[in-house]
Design a protein around this motif. Structure first.
Motif, PDB file in Angstrom:
ATOM      1  N   PRO A 198       0.864  -1.275   0.000  1.00 59.23           N
ATOM      2  CA  PRO A 198       0.020   0.102  -0.162  1.00 59.23           C
ATOM      3  C   PRO A 198       0.272   1.490   0.012  1.00 59.23           C
ATOM      4  CG  PRO A 198       0.038  -1.078   2.679  1.00 59.23           C
ATOM      5  CD  PRO A 198       0.329  -1.824   1.185  1.00 59.23           C
ATOM      6  N   ASN A 199      -0.143   2.138  -0.106  1.00 59.75           N
ATOM      7  CA  ASN A 199       0.600   3.635  -0.045  1.00 59.75           C
ATOM      8  C   ASN A 199       1.318   3.665   1.199  1.00 59.75           C
ATOM      9  OD1 ASN A 199       0.849   6.570   0.440  1.00 59.75           O
ATOM     10  ND2 ASN A 199       0.892   6.532  -1.902  1.00 59.75           N
ATOM     11  N   ALA A 200       2.722   4.849   0.500  1.00 57.48           N
ATOM     12  CA  ALA A 200       3.272   4.561   2.449  1.00 57.48           C
ATOM     13  C   ALA A 200       3.047   5.305   3.173  1.00 57.48           C
ATOM     14  CB  ALA A 200       5.252   4.279   2.252  1.00 57.48           C
ATOM     15  N   ILE A 201       2.804   6.685   2.664  1.00 49.46           N
ATOM     16  CA  ILE A 201       2.122   7.638   3.215  1.00 49.46           C
ATOM     17  C   ILE A 201       1.122   7.378   3.796  1.00 49.46           C
ATOM     18  CG2 ILE A 201       1.281  10.374   2.784  1.00 49.46           C
ATOM     19  CD1 ILE A 201       3.728  10.378   0.638  1.00 49.46           C
ATOM     20  N   GLU A 202      -0.138   6.907   2.965  1.00 51.55           N
ATOM     21  CA  GLU A 202      -0.925   6.618   3.594  1.00 51.55           C
ATOM     22  C   GLU A 202      -0.711   5.902   5.252  1.00 51.55           C
ATOM     23  OE1 GLU A 202      -4.133   8.062   3.445  1.00 51.55           O
ATOM     24  OE2 GLU A 202      -2.186   9.460   1.866  1.00 51.55           O
ATOM     25  N   GLU A 203      -0.553   4.855   5.425  1.00 48.27           N
ATOM     26  CA  GLU A 203       0.715   4.062   5.837  1.00 48.27           C
ATOM     27  C   GLU A 203       0.973   5.030   7.311  1.00 48.27           C
ATOM     28  OE1 GLU A 203      -0.070  -0.190   6.483  1.00 48.27           O
ATOM     29  OE2 GLU A 203      -1.404   0.573   5.298  1.00 48.27           O
ATOM     30  N   ILE A 204       1.964   5.087   7.089  1.00 49.42           N
ATOM     31  CA  ILE A 204       2.430   6.036   8.055  1.00 49.42           C
ATOM     32  C   ILE A 204       1.079   6.634   9.082  1.00 49.42           C
ATOM     33  CG2 ILE A 204       3.242   8.628   7.182  1.00 49.42           C
ATOM     34  CD1 ILE A 204       5.140   5.667   9.457  1.00 49.42           C
ATOM     35  N   LYS A 205       0.180   7.446   7.997  1.00 49.90           N
ATOM     36  CA  LYS A 205      -0.950   9.009   8.648  1.00 49.90           C
ATOM     37  C   LYS A 205      -1.856   7.308   9.156  1.00 49.90           C
ATOM     38  CE  LYS A 205      -1.165  11.489   4.845  1.00 49.90           C
ATOM     39  NZ  LYS A 205      -2.194  12.565   3.886  1.00 49.90           N
ATOM     40  N   LYS A 206      -1.783   5.837   9.567  1.00 55.64           N
ATOM     41  CA  LYS A 206      -2.242   5.922  10.847  1.00 55.64           C
ATOM     42  C   LYS A 206      -1.991   5.974  12.122  1.00 55.64           C
ATOM     43  CE  LYS A 206      -3.077   1.414   7.961  1.00 55.64           C
ATOM     44  NZ  LYS A 206      -2.705   0.079   7.890  1.00 55.64           N
ATOM     45  N   LEU A 207      -0.818   6.307  12.226  1.00 51.62           N
ATOM     46  CA  LEU A 207      -0.787   6.386  13.584  1.00 51.62           C
ATOM     47  C   LEU A 207      -1.019   8.235  14.413  1.00 51.62           C
ATOM     48  CD1 LEU A 207       3.674   6.176  12.647  1.00 51.62           C
ATOM     49  CD2 LEU A 207       1.687   4.282  14.040  1.00 51.62           C
ATOM     50  N   ASN A 208      -1.335   8.585  13.590  1.00 49.61           N
ATOM     51  CA  ASN A 208      -2.364   9.667  13.963  1.00 49.61           C
ATOM     52  C   ASN A 208      -3.996   9.377  13.836  1.00 49.61           C
ATOM     53  OD1 ASN A 208      -0.666  11.962  13.045  1.00 49.61           O
ATOM     54  ND2 ASN A 208      -0.987  11.485  10.794  1.00 49.61           N
ATOM     55  N   SER A 209      -4.423   7.924  14.400  1.00 48.77           N
ATOM     56  CA  SER A 209      -5.127   8.060  14.560  1.00 48.77           C
ATOM     57  C   SER A 209      -5.021   7.675  16.770  1.00 48.77           C
ATOM     58  CB  SER A 209      -6.203   6.853  13.937  1.00 48.77           C
ATOM     59  OG  SER A 209      -5.062   5.004  13.816  1.00 48.77           O
ATOM     60  N   VAL A 210      -4.036   7.231  16.689  1.00 47.50           N
ATOM     61  CA  VAL A 210      -3.236   6.584  17.803  1.00 47.50           C
ATOM     62  C   VAL A 210      -3.359   7.742  18.675  1.00 47.50           C
ATOM     63  CG1 VAL A 210      -1.619   4.812  19.348  1.00 47.50           C
ATOM     64  CG2 VAL A 210      -2.736   4.320  16.776  1.00 47.50           C
ATOM     65  N   SER A 211      -3.813   8.317  20.162  1.00 54.74           N
ATOM     66  CA  SER A 211      -3.776   9.469  21.045  1.00 54.74           C
ATOM     67  C   SER A 211      -2.142   8.589  21.848  1.00 54.74           C
ATOM     68  CB  SER A 211      -3.912   9.842  21.028  1.00 54.74           C
ATOM     69  OG  SER A 211      -5.157   9.243  21.895  1.00 54.74           O
ATOM     70  N   ALA A 212      -2.585   7.499  22.505  1.00 51.49           N
ATOM     71  CA  ALA A 212      -1.333   6.983  23.385  1.00 51.49           C
ATOM     72  C   ALA A 212      -0.407   6.511  22.630  1.00 51.49           C
ATOM     73  CB  ALA A 212      -2.387   5.210  23.450  1.00 51.49           C
ATOM     74  N   ASN A 213       0.838   5.937  23.605  1.00 57.51           N
ATOM     75  CA  ASN A 213       2.084   6.398  23.133  1.00 57.51           C
ATOM     76  C   ASN A 213       2.250   4.868  22.459  1.00 57.51           C
ATOM     77  OD1 ASN A 213       2.512   8.427  24.176  1.00 57.51           O
ATOM     78  ND2 ASN A 213       3.843   7.356  26.367  1.00 57.51           N
ATOM     79  N   ILE A 214       3.386   5.021  21.709  1.00 57.07           N
ATOM     80  CA  ILE A 214       3.348   3.795  20.386  1.00 57.07           C
ATOM     81  C   ILE A 214       4.928   3.340  20.451  1.00 57.07           C
ATOM     82  CG2 ILE A 214       3.480   3.073  18.287  1.00 57.07           C
ATOM     83  CD1 ILE A 214       1.564   5.199  17.602  1.00 57.07           C
ATOM     84  N   MET A 215       4.837   1.692  20.889  1.00 58.25           N
ATOM     85  CA  MET A 215       6.902   1.169  20.443  1.00 58.25           C
ATOM     86  C   MET A 215       6.584   0.613  19.004  1.00 58.25           C
ATOM     87  SD  MET A 215       7.950  -2.016  22.291  1.00 58.25           S
ATOM     88  CE  MET A 215       8.711  -1.099  23.320  1.00 58.25           C
ATOM     89  N   LEU A 216       7.214   0.889  18.382  1.00 58.08           N
ATOM     90  CA  LEU A 216       7.205   0.940  16.836  1.00 58.08           C
ATOM     91  C   LEU A 216       8.646   0.163  16.600  1.00 58.08           C
ATOM     92  CD1 LEU A 216       6.144   1.299  13.598  1.00 58.08           C
ATOM     93  CD2 LEU A 216       7.497   3.960  13.885  1.00 58.08           C
ATOM     94  N   GLY A 217       8.443  -0.788  15.792  1.00 57.43           N
ATOM     95  CA  GLY A 217       9.616  -2.230  15.615  1.00 57.43           C
ATOM     96  C   GLY A 217       9.740  -2.016  14.141  1.00 57.43           C
ATOM     97  N   SER A 218      11.018  -1.780  13.964  1.00 61.32           N
ATOM     98  CA  SER A 218      11.515  -1.340  13.334  1.00 61.32           C
ATOM     99  C   SER A 218      12.947  -1.523  12.501  1.00 61.32           C
ATOM    100  CB  SER A 218      11.613   0.842  12.146  1.00 61.32           C
ATOM    101  OG  SER A 218      12.540   0.656  11.810  1.00 61.32           O
ATOM    102  N   TYR A 219      13.794  -1.954  11.636  1.00 58.88           N
ATOM    103  CA  TYR A 219      14.971  -2.685  11.195  1.00 58.88           C
ATOM    104  C   TYR A 219      15.904  -0.862  11.132  1.00 58.88           C
ATOM    105  CZ  TYR A 219      12.999  -6.170   9.069  1.00 58.88           C
ATOM    106  OH  TYR A 219      12.364  -7.331   9.793  1.00 58.88           O
ATOM    107  N   ALA A 220      16.733  -1.357  12.471  1.00 64.98           N
ATOM    108  CA  ALA A 220      17.680   0.203  12.793  1.00 64.98           C
ATOM    109  C   ALA A 220      17.869   0.998  11.658  1.00 64.98           C
ATOM    110  CB  ALA A 220      18.901  -0.562  13.677  1.00 64.98           C
ATOM    111  N   LEU A 221      18.195   0.457  10.272  1.00 67.56           N
ATOM    112  CA  LEU A 221      19.400   0.849   9.614  1.00 67.56           C
ATOM    113  C   LEU A 221      18.361   0.855   7.872  1.00 67.56           C
ATOM    114  CD1 LEU A 221      21.903   2.283   7.745  1.00 67.56           C
ATOM    115  CD2 LEU A 221      22.897  -0.173   7.392  1.00 67.56           C
TER     116      LEU A 221
END
Length: 318
Positions: free
Chosen positions: A154-177
């Motif tokens: 899917p479109n990466a920008i639309e995916e990242i905007k999902k985080l705006n729907s969460v007011s609670a703190n987020i632990m976001l797993g991601s490859y370091a590099l």
């Protein structure tokens, strides 16, 4: 006019160490230390330490030197994009692959035939790395991580905007590099209410990006007190091992950024952001490169072989 018979079938061979070019006596992204290594990018499954000679871009060398310290390589031979150099009789040049900063497509020319090895690559826009540059080749040696007609990122920008729907703190797993730096930049651009905290292991890679002239935006090194005292709009970016070890973390929404569906299981939000080509992007690449043959690696090429049956030669290297 080139014909199929001029292509050397064993120009690149899959071995237990990695892809081997016997005609130039070097390896592409070897899995074990060897004498001459041509390295497409600095992810650990493509770039091991301890090689005698490493041919790569400057960013790749810097990431490797950070990760492996004095064991990164005996000698780095830094090459710019488009620069042609010779290695044991093979002409080689790098082109941007769009995967992470410094990632390269490797164009090899021998006896008038052009062989293009992709390493990992993507076509989507990414402000944190060089955009892919297509180059014509007679043989395309492509990764096939997501070479499935049912896979469409899917479109990466639309995916990242999902985080705006969460007011609670987020632990976001991601490859370091690569992935983490892309996420930092995207969050700063599209989730402006969020405050980014980074696991300490990710911070040095971000510093290298900035040293190479890439602006990521705002972020801070993780501080437990900061996270504890702010119950909303914090995003704590952590590498996979940390994410997995804190599977019982409380008071946070768990999210992992990846194109793999099985890694989205049990997460409260599915964040499908991949740095690899999907099916349509592979087909687009083939259209742009215009190869006579396709050789596949890093994944299954069986569906590509079926798709191009009687149209193009598709050979599975692994």
């Amino acid at each position: 006019m080139l014909n199929q018979n001029e292509i050397i079938d064993d120009f690149i061979l899959q071995t237990k160490i990695g892809l081997f070019c016997s005609y130039g006596n070097f390896y592409l992204d070897p899995k074990e230390p060897i004498v001459d290594a041509v390295i497409s990018h600095a992810h650990g499954d493509h770039a091991v330490g301890g090689n005698s000679n490493v041919y790569c871009t400057k960013a790749t060398s810097m990431f490797m030197q950070h990760r492996y310290k004095k064991f990164a390589a005996v000698d780095f031979h830094i090459k710019t994009y488009h620069e042609v150099f010779e290695l044991n009789g093979i002409e080689i040049s790098f082109y941007p692959a769009g995967h992470i900063l410094g990632s390269a497509l490797v164009l090899m020319q021998y006896k008038g035939i052009k062989y293009l090895y992709t390493g990992d690559y993507k076509l989507e826009e990414d402000s944190t790395c060089e955009a892919i540059e297509f180059v014509n080749a007679d043989v395309l040696i492509t990764e096939t991580t997501f070479a499935n007609p049912e896979t469409e990122h899917p479109n990466a920008i639309e995916e990242i905007k999902k985080l705006n729907s969460v007011s609670a703190n987020i632990m976001l797993g991601s490859y370091a590099l690569g992935k983490s730096q892309r996420l930092i930049a995207m969050i700063n651009q599209h989730c402006i209410e969020k405050r980014i905290l980074l696991h300490h292991s990710i911070v040095p890679f971000g510093k290298i990006y900035e040293e190479m002239g890439i602006s990521l935006g705002k972020y801070e090194v993780y501080d437990r007190k900061v996270m504890k005292n702010n119950q909303t709009n914090m995003i704590y970016i952590v590498p996979p091992m940390v994410f997995n070890s804190y599977f019982k973390a409380i008071n946070v929404v768990r999210v992992f950024a990846t194109g793999w569906k099985h890694l989205q299981n049990n997460n409260e939000i599915q964040l499908y952001i991949s740095d690899h080509v999907d099916w349509k992007a592979i087909l687009k690449t083939i259209e742009m490169v215009k190869p006579m043959q396709i050789w596949t690696t890093h994944g299954s090429g069986t569906q590509l072989k079926s798709y191009f049956e009687s149209k193009l030669v598709v050979k599975l290297l692994n």
